[in-house]
Design a protein around this motif. Sequence first.
Motif, PDB file in Angstrom:
ATOM      1  N   SER A  36      22.968  42.034  50.088  1.00 42.63           N
ATOM      2  CA  SER A  36      21.834  41.351  50.925  1.00 42.63           C
ATOM      3  C   SER A  36      20.944  40.806  50.020  1.00 42.63           C
ATOM      4  O   SER A  36      20.084  39.876  50.524  1.00 42.63           O
ATOM      5  N   GLN A  37      20.945  41.329  48.790  1.00 41.82           N
ATOM      6  CA  GLN A  37      20.216  40.730  47.788  1.00 41.82           C
ATOM      7  C   GLN A  37      20.772  40.396  46.288  1.00 41.82           C
ATOM      8  O   GLN A  37      20.448  41.338  45.455  1.00 41.82           O
ATOM      9  N   PRO A  38      21.976  39.536  46.612  1.00 39.21           N
ATOM     10  CA  PRO A  38      22.544  39.806  45.212  1.00 39.21           C
ATOM     11  C   PRO A  38      22.005  39.479  43.727  1.00 39.21           C
ATOM     12  O   PRO A  38      20.773  38.606  43.797  1.00 39.21           O
ATOM     13  N   LYS A  39      22.366  40.057  42.820  1.00 36.60           N
ATOM     14  CA  LYS A  39      21.569  39.959  41.417  1.00 36.60           C
ATOM     15  C   LYS A  39      22.021  38.801  40.894  1.00 36.60           C
ATOM     16  O   LYS A  39      21.360  38.298  39.882  1.00 36.60           O
ATOM     17  N   GLY A  40      23.188  38.235  40.996  1.00 39.34           N
ATOM     18  CA  GLY A  40      23.738  37.023  40.605  1.00 39.34           C
ATOM     19  C   GLY A  40      24.579  37.412  39.375  1.00 39.34           C
ATOM     20  O   GLY A  40      25.220  36.246  38.835  1.00 39.34           O
ATOM     21  N   SER A  41      24.687  38.617  39.085  1.00 38.83           N
ATOM     22  CA  SER A  41      25.820  38.720  38.044  1.00 38.83           C
ATOM     23  C   SER A  41      26.372  40.312  38.597  1.00 38.83           C
ATOM     24  O   SER A  41      25.500  41.022  38.943  1.00 38.83           O
ATOM     25  N   VAL A  42      27.550  40.485  38.032  1.00 42.77           N
ATOM     26  CA  VAL A  42      28.101  41.762  37.909  1.00 42.77           C
ATOM     27  C   VAL A  42      27.993  42.753  36.746  1.00 42.77           C
ATOM     28  O   VAL A  42      27.668  42.004  35.740  1.00 42.77           O
ATOM     29  N   HIS A  43      27.499  44.014  37.149  1.00 44.51           N
ATOM     30  CA  HIS A  43      27.060  44.902  35.857  1.00 44.51           C
ATOM     31  C   HIS A  43      28.145  45.032  35.121  1.00 44.51           C
ATOM     32  O   HIS A  43      29.138  45.286  35.368  1.00 44.51           O
ATOM     33  N   PRO A  44      27.835  44.903  33.944  1.00 44.66           N
ATOM     34  CA  PRO A  44      28.966  44.841  32.610  1.00 44.66           C
ATOM     35  C   PRO A  44      29.751  46.130  32.938  1.00 44.66           C
ATOM     36  O   PRO A  44      31.014  46.265  32.694  1.00 44.66           O
ATOM     37  N   LEU A  45      29.114  47.405  33.217  1.00 46.40           N
ATOM     38  CA  LEU A  45      29.730  48.567  33.228  1.00 46.40           C
ATOM     39  C   LEU A  45      30.629  48.838  34.341  1.00 46.40           C
ATOM     40  O   LEU A  45      31.697  49.379  34.390  1.00 46.40           O
ATOM     41  N   SER A  46      30.408  47.875  35.538  1.00 51.21           N
ATOM     42  CA  SER A  46      31.339  47.782  36.555  1.00 51.21           C
ATOM     43  C   SER A  46      32.592  47.050  36.054  1.00 51.21           C
ATOM     44  O   SER A  46      33.800  47.640  36.447  1.00 51.21           O
ATOM     45  N   LEU A  47      32.423  45.909  35.456  1.00 48.97           N
ATOM     46  CA  LEU A  47      33.809  45.259  34.937  1.00 48.97           C
ATOM     47  C   LEU A  47      34.442  46.100  33.748  1.00 48.97           C
ATOM     48  O   LEU A  47      35.507  46.089  33.843  1.00 48.97           O
ATOM     49  N   GLN A  48      33.591  46.880  32.932  1.00 49.62           N
ATOM     50  CA  GLN A  48      34.429  47.651  31.995  1.00 49.62           C
ATOM     51  C   GLN A  48      35.069  48.774  32.727  1.00 49.62           C
ATOM     52  O   GLN A  48      36.236  49.222  32.229  1.00 49.62           O
ATOM     53  N   THR A  49      34.596  49.474  33.636  1.00 51.17           N
ATOM     54  CA  THR A  49      35.184  50.441  34.360  1.00 51.17           C
ATOM     55  C   THR A  49      36.329  50.294  35.059  1.00 51.17           C
ATOM     56  O   THR A  49      37.427  50.668  34.904  1.00 51.17           O
ATOM     57  N   LEU A  50      36.281  48.972  35.819  1.00 51.35           N
ATOM     58  CA  LEU A  50      37.626  48.394  36.054  1.00 51.35           C
ATOM     59  C   LEU A  50      38.655  48.083  35.279  1.00 51.35           C
ATOM     60  O   LEU A  50      39.890  48.533  35.472  1.00 51.35           O
ATOM     61  N   ALA A  51      38.264  47.370  34.294  1.00 52.16           N
ATOM     62  CA  ALA A  51      39.284  47.106  32.922  1.00 52.16           C
ATOM     63  C   ALA A  51      39.974  48.359  32.658  1.00 52.16           C
ATOM     64  O   ALA A  51      41.186  48.317  32.460  1.00 52.16           O
ATOM     65  N   GLN A  52      39.141  49.697  32.278  1.00 52.63           N
ATOM     66  CA  GLN A  52      39.813  50.451  31.681  1.00 52.63           C
ATOM     67  C   GLN A  52      40.607  51.310  32.806  1.00 52.63           C
ATOM     68  O   GLN A  52      41.839  51.989  32.306  1.00 52.63           O
ATOM     69  N   ALA A  53      40.624  50.838  33.960  1.00 52.18           N
ATOM     70  CA  ALA A  53      41.431  51.506  34.984  1.00 52.18           C
ATOM     71  C   ALA A  53      42.718  50.678  35.514  1.00 52.18           C
ATOM     72  O   ALA A  53      43.411  51.078  36.031  1.00 52.18           O
ATOM     73  N   GLY A  54      42.777  49.569  34.353  1.00 56.83           N
ATOM     74  CA  GLY A  54      43.916  48.507  34.792  1.00 56.83           C
ATOM     75  C   GLY A  54      43.793  47.697  36.115  1.00 56.83           C
ATOM     76  O   GLY A  54      44.679  47.466  36.739  1.00 56.83           O
ATOM     77  N   ILE A  55      42.498  47.558  36.522  1.00 58.38           N
ATOM     78  CA  ILE A  55      42.289  46.870  37.558  1.00 58.38           C
ATOM     79  C   ILE A  55      41.569  45.360  37.452  1.00 58.38           C
ATOM     80  O   ILE A  55      40.704  45.340  36.588  1.00 58.38           O
ATOM     81  N   ALA A  56      42.336  44.297  37.793  1.00 56.96           N
ATOM     82  CA  ALA A  56      41.909  43.118  37.569  1.00 56.96           C
ATOM     83  C   ALA A  56      40.301  42.711  38.059  1.00 56.96           C
ATOM     84  O   ALA A  56      39.800  43.182  38.971  1.00 56.96           O
ATOM     85  N   THR A  57      39.758  41.961  37.001  1.00 51.90           N
ATOM     86  CA  THR A  57      38.290  41.664  37.399  1.00 51.90           C
ATOM     87  C   THR A  57      38.144  40.087  37.165  1.00 51.90           C
ATOM     88  O   THR A  57      37.196  39.655  37.592  1.00 51.90           O
ATOM     89  N   ALA A  58      39.092  39.252  37.202  1.00 48.45           N
ATOM     90  CA  ALA A  58      38.967  37.863  37.554  1.00 48.45           C
ATOM     91  C   ALA A  58      38.292  37.543  38.614  1.00 48.45           C
ATOM     92  O   ALA A  58      39.068  38.067  39.868  1.00 48.45           O
ATOM     93  N   GLY A  59      37.760  36.353  38.550  1.00 41.59           N
ATOM     94  CA  GLY A  59      36.870  36.169  40.005  1.00 41.59           C
ATOM     95  C   GLY A  59      35.817  36.904  40.696  1.00 41.59           C
ATOM     96  O   GLY A  59      35.336  36.379  41.811  1.00 41.59           O
ATOM     97  N   LEU A  60      35.788  38.013  40.119  1.00 44.88           N
ATOM     98  CA  LEU A  60      34.519  38.814  40.622  1.00 44.88           C
ATOM     99  C   LEU A  60      33.327  38.158  40.264  1.00 44.88           C
ATOM    100  O   LEU A  60      33.035  37.928  39.071  1.00 44.88           O
TER     101      LEU A  60
END
Length: 156
Positions: A36-60
């Motif tokens: 509803s009020q996007p920050k304009g960027s994904v939090h780096p720890l969101s991307l890191q957490t996903l990557a560490q879990a083996g989940i693709a982050t491309a396009g997020l």
Amino acid sequence: MKILFLCTANSCRSILCEALFNHLAPAAMRAYSAGSQPKGSVHPLSLQTLAQAGIATAGLYSKSSDEHAQLHPDLVITVCDKAAGEACPVFFGTAQKAHWGLADPSECQGSAEEITAAFTATLAQIKTRIDVFLALPYADLSAAQRQAELARIGSL
């Protein structure tokens, strides 16, 4: 089936939901996210957490709900930890709605390890909910049964 996960900033919770759902769900199901009020960027720890879990982050990326105006989702799930709909007021047409409140891991205070653990715990909670959702005989349930199951899942 199209599912839209909404939160306020679209940098943590809804992004984690979108990525994990698309990682786990069959091809006939697709998740999207917005804020509803996007920050304009994904939090780096969101991307890191996903990557560490083996989940693709491309396009997020962090985006407004306006970007999905033509999506026509089947289900809209708010994930703000405040009252359902309070910070996430946009609902899409006749889509079924649910609230799966999650604490915002980016608001965690503490050491780097504690903050990282908050992101990991949030992803684990989302996984529990998505696993239960995907195990439902969703198409065989009445609208009332679906709503009850969605509420139950939101309390896990």
